[in-house]
Motif scaffolding. Structure first.
Motif, PDB file in Angstrom:
ATOM      1  N   SER A 142       0.835  -1.190   0.000  1.00  0.00           N
ATOM      2  CA  SER A 142       0.000   0.000   0.000  1.00  0.00           C
ATOM      3  C   SER A 142       0.876   1.248   0.000  1.00  0.00           C
ATOM      4  O   SER A 142       1.792   1.357   0.809  1.00  0.00           O
ATOM      5  CB  SER A 142      -0.898  -0.016   1.233  1.00  0.00           C
ATOM      6  N   PRO A 143       0.614   2.209  -0.893  1.00  0.00           N
ATOM      7  CA  PRO A 143       1.421   3.427  -0.896  1.00  0.00           C
ATOM      8  C   PRO A 143       1.174   4.269   0.352  1.00  0.00           C
ATOM      9  O   PRO A 143       0.130   4.185   0.974  1.00  0.00           O
ATOM     10  CB  PRO A 143       0.957   4.156  -2.154  1.00  0.00           C
ATOM     11  N   LYS A 144       2.165   5.074   0.675  1.00  0.00           N
ATOM     12  CA  LYS A 144       2.075   5.952   1.838  1.00  0.00           C
ATOM     13  C   LYS A 144       2.198   7.400   1.356  1.00  0.00           C
ATOM     14  O   LYS A 144       2.978   7.700   0.454  1.00  0.00           O
ATOM     15  CB  LYS A 144       3.193   5.629   2.815  1.00  0.00           C
ATOM     16  N   ILE A 145       1.428   8.301   1.984  1.00  0.00           N
ATOM     17  CA  ILE A 145       1.513   9.721   1.662  1.00  0.00           C
ATOM     18  C   ILE A 145       2.920  10.204   2.019  1.00  0.00           C
ATOM     19  O   ILE A 145       3.434   9.909   3.095  1.00  0.00           O
ATOM     20  CB  ILE A 145       0.452  10.533   2.439  1.00  0.00           C
ATOM     21  N   LEU A 146       3.537  10.948   1.109  1.00  0.00           N
ATOM     22  CA  LEU A 146       4.882  11.465   1.333  1.00  0.00           C
ATOM     23  C   LEU A 146       4.769  12.919   1.777  1.00  0.00           C
ATOM     24  O   LEU A 146       4.329  13.781   1.031  1.00  0.00           O
ATOM     25  CB  LEU A 146       5.699  11.353   0.041  1.00  0.00           C
ATOM     26  N   LYS A 147       5.156  13.176   3.010  1.00  0.00           N
ATOM     27  CA  LYS A 147       5.023  14.507   3.609  1.00  0.00           C
ATOM     28  C   LYS A 147       6.377  15.221   3.622  1.00  0.00           C
ATOM     29  O   LYS A 147       7.420  14.572   3.602  1.00  0.00           O
ATOM     30  CB  LYS A 147       4.471  14.384   5.020  1.00  0.00           C
ATOM     31  N   PRO A 148       6.361  16.568   3.653  1.00  0.00           N
ATOM     32  CA  PRO A 148       7.610  17.344   3.575  1.00  0.00           C
ATOM     33  C   PRO A 148       8.667  17.003   4.624  1.00  0.00           C
ATOM     34  O   PRO A 148       9.845  17.209   4.376  1.00  0.00           O
ATOM     35  CB  PRO A 148       7.137  18.790   3.733  1.00  0.00           C
ATOM     36  N   HIS A 149       8.292  16.479   5.778  1.00  0.00           N
ATOM     37  CA  HIS A 149       9.294  16.150   6.796  1.00  0.00           C
ATOM     38  C   HIS A 149       9.960  14.790   6.552  1.00  0.00           C
ATOM     39  O   HIS A 149      10.962  14.475   7.177  1.00  0.00           O
ATOM     40  CB  HIS A 149       8.657  16.166   8.192  1.00  0.00           C
ATOM     41  N   HIS A 150       9.433  13.975   5.629  1.00  0.00           N
ATOM     42  CA  HIS A 150       9.987  12.640   5.348  1.00  0.00           C
ATOM     43  C   HIS A 150      11.359  12.775   4.692  1.00  0.00           C
ATOM     44  O   HIS A 150      11.577  13.635   3.853  1.00  0.00           O
ATOM     45  CB  HIS A 150       9.019  11.872   4.432  1.00  0.00           C
ATOM     46  N   TYR A 177      11.293  12.752   0.931  1.00  0.00           N
ATOM     47  CA  TYR A 177      10.775  14.008   0.376  1.00  0.00           C
ATOM     48  C   TYR A 177      11.921  15.015   0.295  1.00  0.00           C
ATOM     49  O   TYR A 177      12.138  15.655  -0.738  1.00  0.00           O
ATOM     50  CB  TYR A 177       9.638  14.555   1.231  1.00  0.00           C
ATOM     51  N   LYS A 178      12.646  15.153   1.386  1.00  0.00           N
ATOM     52  CA  LYS A 178      13.758  16.095   1.428  1.00  0.00           C
ATOM     53  C   LYS A 178      14.832  15.742   0.399  1.00  0.00           C
ATOM     54  O   LYS A 178      15.383  16.621  -0.259  1.00  0.00           O
ATOM     55  CB  LYS A 178      14.365  16.131   2.832  1.00  0.00           C
ATOM     56  N   LYS A 179      15.101  14.458   0.244  1.00  0.00           N
ATOM     57  CA  LYS A 179      16.128  13.994  -0.684  1.00  0.00           C
ATOM     58  C   LYS A 179      15.769  14.305  -2.139  1.00  0.00           C
ATOM     59  O   LYS A 179      16.635  14.644  -2.940  1.00  0.00           O
ATOM     60  CB  LYS A 179      16.335  12.483  -0.508  1.00  0.00           C
ATOM     61  N   HIS A 180      14.495  14.173  -2.501  1.00  0.00           N
ATOM     62  CA  HIS A 180      14.078  14.293  -3.895  1.00  0.00           C
ATOM     63  C   HIS A 180      13.244  15.542  -4.197  1.00  0.00           C
ATOM     64  O   HIS A 180      12.696  15.670  -5.287  1.00  0.00           O
ATOM     65  CB  HIS A 180      13.278  13.051  -4.308  1.00  0.00           C
ATOM     66  N   LYS A 181      13.154  16.476  -3.275  1.00  0.00           N
ATOM     67  CA  LYS A 181      12.240  17.616  -3.429  1.00  0.00           C
ATOM     68  C   LYS A 181      12.500  18.437  -4.685  1.00  0.00           C
ATOM     69  O   LYS A 181      11.580  19.039  -5.227  1.00  0.00           O
ATOM     70  CB  LYS A 181      12.243  18.492  -2.180  1.00  0.00           C
ATOM     71  N   ASP A 182      13.721  18.453  -5.197  1.00  0.00           N
ATOM     72  CA  ASP A 182      14.008  19.207  -6.415  1.00  0.00           C
ATOM     73  C   ASP A 182      13.284  18.636  -7.644  1.00  0.00           C
ATOM     74  O   ASP A 182      13.146  19.319  -8.647  1.00  0.00           O
ATOM     75  CB  ASP A 182      15.508  19.232  -6.700  1.00  0.00           C
ATOM     76  N   LEU A 183      12.842  17.396  -7.545  1.00  0.00           N
ATOM     77  CA  LEU A 183      12.124  16.756  -8.660  1.00  0.00           C
ATOM     78  C   LEU A 183      10.651  17.141  -8.689  1.00  0.00           C
ATOM     79  O   LEU A 183      10.008  17.038  -9.733  1.00  0.00           O
ATOM     80  CB  LEU A 183      12.213  15.225  -8.541  1.00  0.00           C
TER      81      LEU A 183
END
Length: 122
Positions: A101-109, A112-118
């Motif tokens: 099951s997919p999980k919501i990806l939140k800004p603090h994860h 998220y921080k690693k790939h936020k430029d994408l």
């Protein structure tokens, strides 16, 4: 890159020319299908161990990111789309995830921080 689930007799994955590289973001190949009528979903296999691909919608907004392990199989995929009735950024862990099951990806994860430029337009 590989196609969905097709294998070479040598044990590798086949690489039909279904995708083209249209750019790079932080060293990650930006792919789009050669056929403009094809789905924007990224390949589910890769001939290159440890690689990653990203795709964007026609308006330039983020669609999908996938990263592969050394076995050329997906480790996780991040999508931006409808999940649980709401448009969200969510992650599918492929390895070791029993419920899939997919999980919501939140800004603090951390991912998220690693790939936020994408995540253009998210």
């Amino acid at each position: 890159m590989g196609s969905r689930g097709s294998f070479l007799e040598s044990g590798g994955f086949s690489t039909p020319a279904r995708w083209q590289t249209v750019g790079y973001v932080n060293g990650i190949k930006v792919l789009k299908p050669k056929n403009p009528e094809a789905s924007l979903s990224l390949p589910e296999r890769s001939n290159t161990p440890g690689t990653a691909y990203v795709s964007y919608n026609k308006d330039g907004s983020f669609k999908q990111f996938i990263i592969f392990g050394n076995d050329r199989l997906p480790v996780y995929r991040i999508d931006y789309g409808i999940h649980r009735g709401k448009k969200s950024l969510h992650i599918h862990f492929m390895k070791g995830n029993k419920n899939k099951s997919p999980k919501i990806l939140k800004p603090h994860h951390i991912l998220y921080k690693k790939h936020k430029d994408l995540f253009k337009g998210v």
